[in-house]
Structures are given as C-alpha cells and as structure tokens.
Scaffold this motif. Sequence first.
Motif, PDB file in Angstrom:
ATOM      1  N   PRO A 278      69.446 -95.360  50.282  1.00 26.04           N
ATOM      2  CA  PRO A 278      68.522 -95.724  49.203  1.00 26.04           C
ATOM      3  C   PRO A 278      67.225 -94.949  49.307  1.00 26.04           C
ATOM      4  N   PRO A 279      66.474 -94.841  48.213  1.00 21.68           N
ATOM      5  CA  PRO A 279      65.132 -94.244  48.303  1.00 21.68           C
ATOM      6  C   PRO A 279      64.305 -95.015  49.315  1.00 21.68           C
ATOM      7  N   PRO A 280      63.495 -94.341  50.113  1.00 22.85           N
ATOM      8  CA  PRO A 280      62.754 -95.036  51.178  1.00 22.85           C
ATOM      9  C   PRO A 280      61.834 -96.132  50.680  1.00 22.85           C
ATOM     10  N   GLU A 281      61.374 -96.032  49.429  1.00 25.39           N
ATOM     11  CA  GLU A 281      60.486 -97.078  48.908  1.00 25.39           C
ATOM     12  C   GLU A 281      61.251 -98.366  48.580  1.00 25.39           C
ATOM     13  N   GLU A 282      62.578 -98.361  48.699  1.00 22.99           N
ATOM     14  CA  GLU A 282      63.367 -99.553  48.413  1.00 22.99           C
ATOM     15  C   GLU A 282      63.828-100.267  49.680  1.00 22.99           C
ATOM     16  N   LEU A 283      63.421 -99.769  50.854  1.00 21.07           N
ATOM     17  CA  LEU A 283      63.767-100.425  52.111  1.00 21.07           C
ATOM     18  C   LEU A 283      62.864-101.637  52.331  1.00 21.07           C
ATOM     19  N   VAL A 284      63.458-102.745  52.735  1.00 20.40           N
ATOM     20  CA  VAL A 284      62.726-104.005  52.896  1.00 20.40           C
ATOM     21  C   VAL A 284      63.060-104.603  54.261  1.00 20.40           C
ATOM     22  N   ALA A 285      62.033-104.961  55.026  1.00 24.27           N
ATOM     23  CA  ALA A 285      62.247-105.543  56.356  1.00 24.27           C
ATOM     24  C   ALA A 285      62.461-107.049  56.312  1.00 24.27           C
ATOM     25  N   CYS A 286      61.868-107.734  55.374  1.00 24.39           N
ATOM     26  CA  CYS A 286      62.038-109.183  55.205  1.00 24.39           C
ATOM     27  C   CYS A 286      61.997-109.481  53.707  1.00 24.39           C
ATOM     28  N   PRO A 287      62.905-110.324  53.216  1.00 16.21           N
ATOM     29  CA  PRO A 287      63.922-111.054  53.959  1.00 16.21           C
ATOM     30  C   PRO A 287      65.152-110.199  54.245  1.00 16.21           C
ATOM     31  N   ARG A 288      66.019-110.709  55.099  1.00 15.79           N
ATOM     32  CA  ARG A 288      67.210-109.960  55.485  1.00 15.79           C
ATOM     33  C   ARG A 288      68.237-109.907  54.366  1.00 15.79           C
ATOM     34  N   THR A 289      68.023-110.701  53.308  1.00 13.04           N
ATOM     35  CA  THR A 289      68.937-110.689  52.162  1.00 13.04           C
ATOM     36  C   THR A 289      68.613-109.574  51.171  1.00 13.04           C
ATOM     37  N   ALA A 290      67.594-108.771  51.446  1.00 23.51           N
ATOM     38  CA  ALA A 290      67.244-107.679  50.536  1.00 23.51           C
ATOM     39  C   ALA A 290      68.430-106.731  50.379  1.00 23.51           C
ATOM     40  N   LYS A 291      68.480-106.084  49.254  1.00 21.70           N
ATOM     41  CA  LYS A 291      69.591-105.178  48.971  1.00 21.70           C
ATOM     42  C   LYS A 291      69.682-104.074  50.012  1.00 21.70           C
ATOM     43  N   HIS A 292      68.531-103.553  50.421  1.00 21.74           N
ATOM     44  CA  HIS A 292      68.499-102.496  51.433  1.00 21.74           C
ATOM     45  C   HIS A 292      67.600-102.964  52.580  1.00 21.74           C
ATOM     46  N   TRP A 293      68.222-103.629  53.551  1.00 21.72           N
ATOM     47  CA  TRP A 293      67.520-104.285  54.646  1.00 21.72           C
ATOM     48  C   TRP A 293      67.234-103.287  55.758  1.00 21.72           C
ATOM     49  N   LEU A 294      65.995-103.280  56.244  1.00 21.39           N
ATOM     50  CA  LEU A 294      65.600-102.407  57.346  1.00 21.39           C
ATOM     51  C   LEU A 294      65.184-103.248  58.543  1.00 21.39           C
ATOM     52  N   ILE A 295      65.606-102.798  59.745  1.00 21.69           N
ATOM     53  CA  ILE A 295      65.263-103.464  60.993  1.00 21.69           C
ATOM     54  C   ILE A 295      64.664-102.434  61.936  1.00 21.69           C
ATOM     55  N   ASN A 296      63.670-102.818  62.700  1.00 27.71           N
ATOM     56  CA  ASN A 296      63.205-101.988  63.807  1.00 27.71           C
ATOM     57  C   ASN A 296      62.860-102.899  64.981  1.00 27.71           C
ATOM     58  N   SER A 297      62.440-102.318  66.089  1.00 30.94           N
ATOM     59  CA  SER A 297      62.189-103.121  67.286  1.00 30.94           C
ATOM     60  C   SER A 297      61.054-104.109  67.082  1.00 30.94           C
ATOM     61  N   ARG A 298      60.194-103.876  66.104  1.00 31.50           N
ATOM     62  CA  ARG A 298      59.053-104.772  65.863  1.00 31.50           C
ATOM     63  C   ARG A 298      59.403-105.911  64.914  1.00 31.50           C
ATOM     64  N   THR A 299      60.395-105.700  64.058  1.00 33.15           N
ATOM     65  CA  THR A 299      60.776-106.753  63.108  1.00 33.15           C
ATOM     66  C   THR A 299      62.008-107.521  63.559  1.00 33.15           C
ATOM     67  N   ALA A 300      62.677-107.073  64.619  1.00 34.86           N
ATOM     68  CA  ALA A 300      63.901-107.741  65.071  1.00 34.86           C
ATOM     69  C   ALA A 300      63.647-109.199  65.414  1.00 34.86           C
ATOM     70  N   VAL A 301      62.434-109.523  65.850  1.00 34.55           N
ATOM     71  CA  VAL A 301      62.104-110.899  66.217  1.00 34.55           C
ATOM     72  C   VAL A 301      62.228-111.844  65.029  1.00 34.55           C
ATOM     73  N   TYR A 302      62.144-111.327  63.815  1.00 32.36           N
ATOM     74  CA  TYR A 302      62.278-112.159  62.612  1.00 32.36           C
ATOM     75  C   TYR A 302      63.747-112.424  62.262  1.00 32.36           C
ATOM     76  N   HIS A 303      64.655-111.691  62.902  1.00 22.63           N
ATOM     77  CA  HIS A 303      66.056-111.760  62.475  1.00 22.63           C
ATOM     78  C   HIS A 303      67.044-112.115  63.576  1.00 22.63           C
ATOM     79  N   PHE A 304      66.738-111.795  64.823  1.00 23.29           N
ATOM     80  CA  PHE A 304      67.702-111.985  65.903  1.00 23.29           C
ATOM     81  C   PHE A 304      67.296-113.112  66.851  1.00 23.29           C
ATOM     82  N   GLY A 305      66.617-114.097  66.321  1.00 17.79           N
ATOM     83  CA  GLY A 305      66.185-115.235  67.108  1.00 17.79           C
ATOM     84  C   GLY A 305      67.159-116.390  67.049  1.00 17.79           C
TER      85      GLY A 305
END
Length: 553
Positions: A278-305
């Motif tokens: 997807p175009p980079p402006e469509e990447l979304v870190a929260c919520p995880r239900t976004a069409k194009h979900w992005l995760i990194n080491s700083r946002t993983a705490v919101y999803h892998f808890g």
Amino acid sequence: MSTGSSRRSAGLSTSFSQSGPPPTPRTPHSRAGRAEEGFTVLELDTFGDDEYRDYAQQQRAPLLQSATDATFPSGYRAAGDDEPDAAPGALSCVWGVTLAARRNMGLVVGCTVAAFLLLVIYLALRQPDTLAEYVGDTLASATPDANDLSVIPVGMDPADVISYANYTRFPLEPMQYKSECHKLTHDFEPQGGYWEGKQDVLHRVDAKTCSGTITYMLDGHVGLLADLGLIAQAAGLAREFNKTFFIDDTYWNRGKWTDYFRDLHHVDAGPEPGCLPPPPEELVACPRTAKHWLINSRTAVYHFGASYHDTFDDPYVQGLTRFKPLYARAQSSFSHTIVPNHATTELIRYARSELASMLPDSSVREDAYVAAHIRQGDRKGVSWAFHNAPVPVSEYATALLPLLNTTPFVYAASDDPSALDDLHSLLPDTAQFLTLPDSAVLKLNAIASDEAYVQVAFNKLGDEDRATLTKGVIVDFAMVSGMWRAKDDVAPRATVCGFASNICKLAAVGLGWERAFGDMGRQGMVDRATAGWIDVDLKGAVVPEWEAYEMFN
C-alpha cells in the motif's frame, strides 16, 4: 366549506346587492399579479355560494385575451405584441393547452413515468446490453472518485477517520506511529476481542494494491533477534488471516532486509501473489483492524500483550503448553518468511562444515554438539540472584559440564569475545571449541564481534561495521539453535543460554518443541532432566519458563 365559513358567508352576504355590478376580475397586472391562481381563502370567505356561481359564469372567457381584442386593456403591451404574424387564435390555443396541462399535471407526470418504465422494460427484454451500459455509465458518473481521499466511504463514520494531515513524510517514523497508538488507545487495549476497532485512514482504490496487509517496520531500536521474534508473530498472523506480509526497512540502521534475508515475494508471496504494497500514507499502527496494519518494536506492546495471549494461547492445556500455538507460529515463520539469502546461507554452511570436520564420525548429525550463548553488554540477568548484573560465565560452564558426557564438541557464541575466553578456561581440556573469533575460515573470523554489544554504541557505528556484526549474529544464532539446517546438517543436542537474551528465546524454536522442553507431562512444565533448552538465568523459577518474544516501551 366548513360550518364556520358558512356562517361567516351568510353574515356578510347583505353587503353586496344582487343587482349591483359583479366584482372586477383580476388581470395579470392586478394587485396579486397572478390572476390564474384565482381567489385567496379570505376572498372566498366573503362570497355566498350563489354569488360565487354568478362570478364563475362570467369567467368562461380566457383571462388573457388577444391584444387586438376590444376588451384588452391598453398600456400593458409586452415586447413583440405588435408583430404582424402574431396570430390571436394561436395565442389563445397555446394558453388553453397550458391551462389544461396545469389542471392535469398529475396525469401528465404519470404518463411520462409510465412511458419511461415501458422503455426500460423494452430495453431489458430486447437490448439488455444497451441498458446495462447506460445504467452503468450513469451510476459511474454519480459515484465519487474513489481516489479522492476527501470523500468518506459510504457506511464509515466520519469520527472513525484517522487523519495524518499534520504529517509530511511517509511512512511515519517509528515513534510517530507509537504516538498515534497512544492517542487512539490511551494505552488501554480495546474491549470486545482481539480484532476490535473501526478507525482507519481513507484509502485509494487500486486493483494492483494488496487488499489487506501486515507490515513490520525495522528501525534498529532493538537488537536483531528481538525484531525477528516480533516478525515471526506478525508474519504468522498475516498467513492465518489471509493478508500479505511486508517488511519496511526505510529507517533500519542495518541496511536492507534483502542484505541478509530472501525477498519475501520469493518465499512468502501471500494470498495475492504479485500485489503491490500500500502507499506509505495508508499504513496504520493502531487499531490492528486497519486495512494496512503496521507493527514495529515500539508499537508491539499495543498488540502482543494480554489480549494476544487470551486470543491465541491454547486454553485447554496447562503451563507452557498453552504457548504452543505461538511457538508453532514462530517456527512456521522461520521456515517460510525469515529465510537467509544466498550469501548468508553460505556463511552458515561454512560454520556447520567446519564443525562437522571436527567430528570423528561423519554419520553423527542430530546430537553432534552442544551450544552456548553468552549475552553480555547491555543485557542484565532477570533473576534476583544476579542483582541486575550480567549472568556470570561460570553459570554457563556449570550447565555445560554434564552435557559434555554425551559429546565433547561445543559451539560457543557471545557478543563479548572475553566471555568466550572465560568459558573456555572453565571447561575441561577435553572440550573442543568452535567460535567465530577462532574460526579457521577467514569469512567467519571477519564477522565476529570484537566487543560487548551495547545498543547505543552499535547505533553509532558506521554502516559497514553494523552490517558485518549483523551477519555474525545471524551465523551465531543458526549454530546455537540449529535454525535453517538441511537434513544432513549437524545440529545441537542442547543449548545453554540466559532468559534475557532474545537469541536464547528463539533458540528454543530452532531446537524443536520436544527437544527444547523435554517430556512436559500434563502440567506443561519443562522437564529439566531431558530438556535441551537450558536457561541459566531464571532456571525455572518463573512460570511459564519460556516466552516467544520480548516487548519494549
């Protein structure tokens, strides 16, 4: 007419003389200016029934007469009234038709609609292609441009639209994604299940773009194996939920993903092979239900808890066995997604071949050696016994000694070369060592770490030095875990390591479930007598004894 109106009419009828002149009819230039609209309600109330009938009989002639008629009032001619070809009869006819149309407006509209419906029915029966083409074109022209990001899709609440209007660079930086997660969640996990959430950015419609994606963003905030542990879970989710998985290395301080691992399109193409990210402006870190979900080491705490474990752990078993689905997810990802490229595979093969050359019997493969990984640098022990200090090298030596009864061959890895020297000195002379710093293969010796790993110091190194050390840690990980080995490659009998190290966590995945944890029994406890994954830090003091990944603030 209502009773009240009748009484008012009767009371006022004496004000008019039956023999007097009738009321003067209104012309187009009268006070109301709309003679064709007749009387107002107030005027009708002032007439008796008989008076209204007499007046109606006087209105049988058209209100608008020809300009040549003797009764047409002078001084009100409009432009064109004096044209010689203006036929009086024609004007009367037109006006009559107009009045008839006004009186029968409902009938006219009904006939028009009926005619249109008949035309549609005819086209549907005789020329359906023509009808489909016309209707399709009409609908298309009335539909908003799907590429217009100012148009909110039908059914989406405007309050759920995530705006990146304040940003000018995409993808966002890792900390900016964390900030967006904080604004949305206030650091509380959503209620109602793991896949809960409605918010998203607006999306362009492009048939070439993947319909749903999960992207892991690398940035160097944490060590390589910490990232790989999170990638393993994210890639597994993508496979299980029919999304295409991508790696974003825009901000990675180790180079490009393909500098060390194979291109994902060649090993894990996903459900839509060949689709575009997807175009980079469509990447979304929260919520995880976004069409194009992005995760990194700083946002993983919101999803892998806790919600992640509540959703994906096995609820029907006990102890560490509950984590088996996460373990299987990681194992699958290291087979299908996190795969070394040709150059990295060659370095791993050099190390395995060198160790195999040390064996007296070339047929020994499964339990050819024991491995140890000693993490020093900025990693401290987790157990209170070490009081926030690195686990002493002596603890590793103590755990290795009984294992040497089965095989004297040891592959030792560490971020600190001095720790390797200390371990060697603590083991009997019969132990035969292989380490990257002591390798006879120059390519392996060149990628060995020359000082303890400290993340802040590593980030200040040059690009070439960071790439070199990254290759070294991948080879060390492959050797201490048995990860990515071919059928006839040598494999470790056991691995001694410390819980705080992510190499240690993922070494269990390379060993395999039974080899790593032994006969766990119904309670799901690691059998330390037969387990090949040996933690010298917590030593089973905390349950569960193993974790699939680490999360960071």
